[in-house]
Write an enzyme that holds these catalytic residues in place. Sequence first.
Site, mmCIF file in Angstrom:
data_model
loop_
_atom_site.group_PDB
_atom_site.id
_atom_site.type_symbol
_atom_site.label_atom_id
_atom_site.label_comp_id
_atom_site.label_asym_id
_atom_site.label_seq_id
_atom_site.Cartn_x
_atom_site.Cartn_y
_atom_site.Cartn_z
ATOM 1 N N HIS A 142 0.844 -1.209 0.000
ATOM 2 C CA HIS A 142 0.000 0.000 0.000
ATOM 3 C C HIS A 142 0.870 1.247 0.000
ATOM 4 C CE1 HIS A 142 -3.359 -2.656 1.051
ATOM 5 N NE2 HIS A 142 -4.146 -1.670 0.665
ATOM 6 N N LYS A 146 -0.931 4.944 4.516
ATOM 7 C CA LYS A 146 -1.898 4.038 5.155
ATOM 8 C C LYS A 146 -1.569 3.868 6.635
ATOM 9 C CE LYS A 146 -4.081 -0.500 4.651
ATOM 10 N NZ LYS A 146 -5.425 0.026 4.919
HETATM 11 P P1 NAP Z 1 -7.461 9.817 3.963
HETATM 12 O O1 NAP Z 1 -7.043 10.378 2.655
HETATM 13 O O2 NAP Z 1 -6.619 10.101 5.176
HETATM 14 O O3 NAP Z 1 -8.973 10.303 4.240
HETATM 15 C C1 NAP Z 1 -9.628 10.190 5.478
HETATM 16 C C2 NAP Z 1 -10.438 11.449 5.671
HETATM 17 O O4 NAP Z 1 -11.238 11.311 6.856
HETATM 18 C C3 NAP Z 1 -9.543 12.697 5.875
HETATM 19 O O5 NAP Z 1 -10.031 13.772 5.127
HETATM 20 C C4 NAP Z 1 -9.657 12.897 7.372
HETATM 21 O O6 NAP Z 1 -9.419 14.265 7.761
HETATM 22 C C5 NAP Z 1 -11.098 12.513 7.594
HETATM 23 N N1 NAP Z 1 -11.411 12.312 9.015
HETATM 24 C C6 NAP Z 1 -10.581 12.027 10.054
HETATM 25 N N2 NAP Z 1 -11.267 11.972 11.196
HETATM 26 C C7 NAP Z 1 -12.560 12.223 10.884
HETATM 27 C C8 NAP Z 1 -13.753 12.328 11.657
HETATM 28 N N3 NAP Z 1 -13.743 12.138 12.980
HETATM 29 N N4 NAP Z 1 -14.911 12.614 11.004
HETATM 30 C C9 NAP Z 1 -14.921 12.808 9.675
HETATM 31 N N5 NAP Z 1 -13.824 12.742 8.896
HETATM 32 C C10 NAP Z 1 -12.656 12.460 9.499
HETATM 33 O O7 NAP Z 1 -7.580 8.221 3.889
HETATM 34 P P2 NAP Z 1 -8.062 7.347 2.628
HETATM 35 O O8 NAP Z 1 -6.877 6.891 1.871
HETATM 36 O O9 NAP Z 1 -9.180 8.040 1.928
HETATM 37 O O10 NAP Z 1 -8.593 6.050 3.381
HETATM 38 C C11 NAP Z 1 -9.669 6.130 4.295
HETATM 39 C C12 NAP Z 1 -9.945 4.722 4.829
HETATM 40 O O11 NAP Z 1 -10.426 3.890 3.752
HETATM 41 C C13 NAP Z 1 -8.728 3.988 5.405
HETATM 42 O O12 NAP Z 1 -9.116 3.229 6.516
HETATM 43 C C14 NAP Z 1 -8.301 3.064 4.268
HETATM 44 O O13 NAP Z 1 -7.609 1.921 4.713
HETATM 45 C C15 NAP Z 1 -9.665 2.690 3.712
HETATM 46 N N6 NAP Z 1 -9.691 2.198 2.324
HETATM 47 C C16 NAP Z 1 -10.625 1.249 2.075
HETATM 48 C C17 NAP Z 1 -10.790 0.766 0.786
HETATM 49 C C18 NAP Z 1 -11.869 -0.231 0.532
HETATM 50 O O14 NAP Z 1 -12.046 -0.656 -0.629
HETATM 51 N N7 NAP Z 1 -12.624 -0.636 1.551
HETATM 52 C C19 NAP Z 1 -9.970 1.251 -0.245
HETATM 53 C C20 NAP Z 1 -9.032 2.227 0.046
HETATM 54 C C21 NAP Z 1 -8.907 2.702 1.337
HETATM 55 P P3 NAP Z 1 -7.926 14.654 8.264
HETATM 56 O O15 NAP Z 1 -7.039 14.471 7.075
HETATM 57 O O16 NAP Z 1 -8.071 16.086 8.713
HETATM 58 O O17 NAP Z 1 -7.588 13.704 9.390
#
Ligand code: NAP
Length: 256
Positions: A142, A146
């Site tokens: 990844h 992550k």
């Molecule tokens: P990311 O870019 O860090 O996005 C997460 C977002 O959530 C950020 O904007 C963050 O804000 C925000 N956030 C943090 N705390 C929050 C709260 N209490 N309430 C609302 N929003 C909040 O991460 P990402 O790459 O998009 O990944 C997000 C998640 O999805 C991870 O757990 C990843 O492993 C997972 N994922 C899953 C799949 C799937 O197919 N299931 C695929 C890819 C990723 P800040 O930046 O200000 O903290």
Amino acid sequence: MRVLVCGARGKMGKEVVNAVRATEEMELVGGVDTAKGQVDGIELYDDLAEAIRQTKPDVVVDFTRPDVVLKHIKICYDFNVRVVVGTTGLSEVEIQKLKEEAKKDDWAALIAPNFAIGAVLMMKFASKAARFFPKVEIIEYHHDQKKDAPSGTAIKTAEMILEARREESELPKHEEWEKIPGARGGKLEDINIHSIRLPGYVAHQEVIFGLPGQSLIIRHDSTNRESFMPGVILAIRKIHELKGVIYGLEHILFQD
Ligand code: NAP
């Protein structure tokens, strides 16, 4: 269908916002993230409960952080709003507890560690191969932002392999030791999982089966985040047919 996206400013959240906007029968009613305001024409809230009260969504989609997702699922349950969860990092115990606690007939949560159809097939194929190949290791790759390791997909793959296995490995076990702790990866029961975190990757996984004289490698690559969107949109569409807590996209993809 009124959809509220939690984590709307994040890497996955932005893709979900675009995918929902591009889907005819769906209406994006707002976003939740760590800052309020108007971003890209969406009203952003910094509190999920307040956002639900204001926007009255039919479905919440959560791609936030491993340490906030459980609280978000509970808020959705309290408000009786169905939730599609992509955030990884929930433990097996937490998921089991959620399943036991979700008692309402008209509420559902679909939690999927991977929404890419190819990744779901990779897990399915790996579980099919498991009964023929008792020895297996998983390598997941990844991007370096992550937060959790190993990935939810790697854990789910290992769980599916363990479930599908009929017998314990009959191959002779040999003694081994690590000269650097962790060199052989982490273990889920007897399955070693190795996590690579580097710039340049999105989400990739190899499931490597070995027998004397042969190996079988099942590999999936998500080279961009669009790969997850057909699965997310399918989950939003189907969630009204579900009840309780469902773990894994395979439950809405396959009948067998
Ligand atoms: P990311 O870019 O860090 O996005 C997460 C977002 O959530 C950020 O904007 C963050 O804000 C925000 N956030 C943090 N705390 C929050 C709260 N209490 N309430 C609302 N929003 C909040 O991460 P990402 O790459 O998009 O990944 C997000 C998640 O999805 C991870 O757990 C990843 O492993 C997972 N994922 C899953 C799949 C799937 O197919 N299931 C695929 C890819 C990723 P800040 O930046 O200000 O903290």
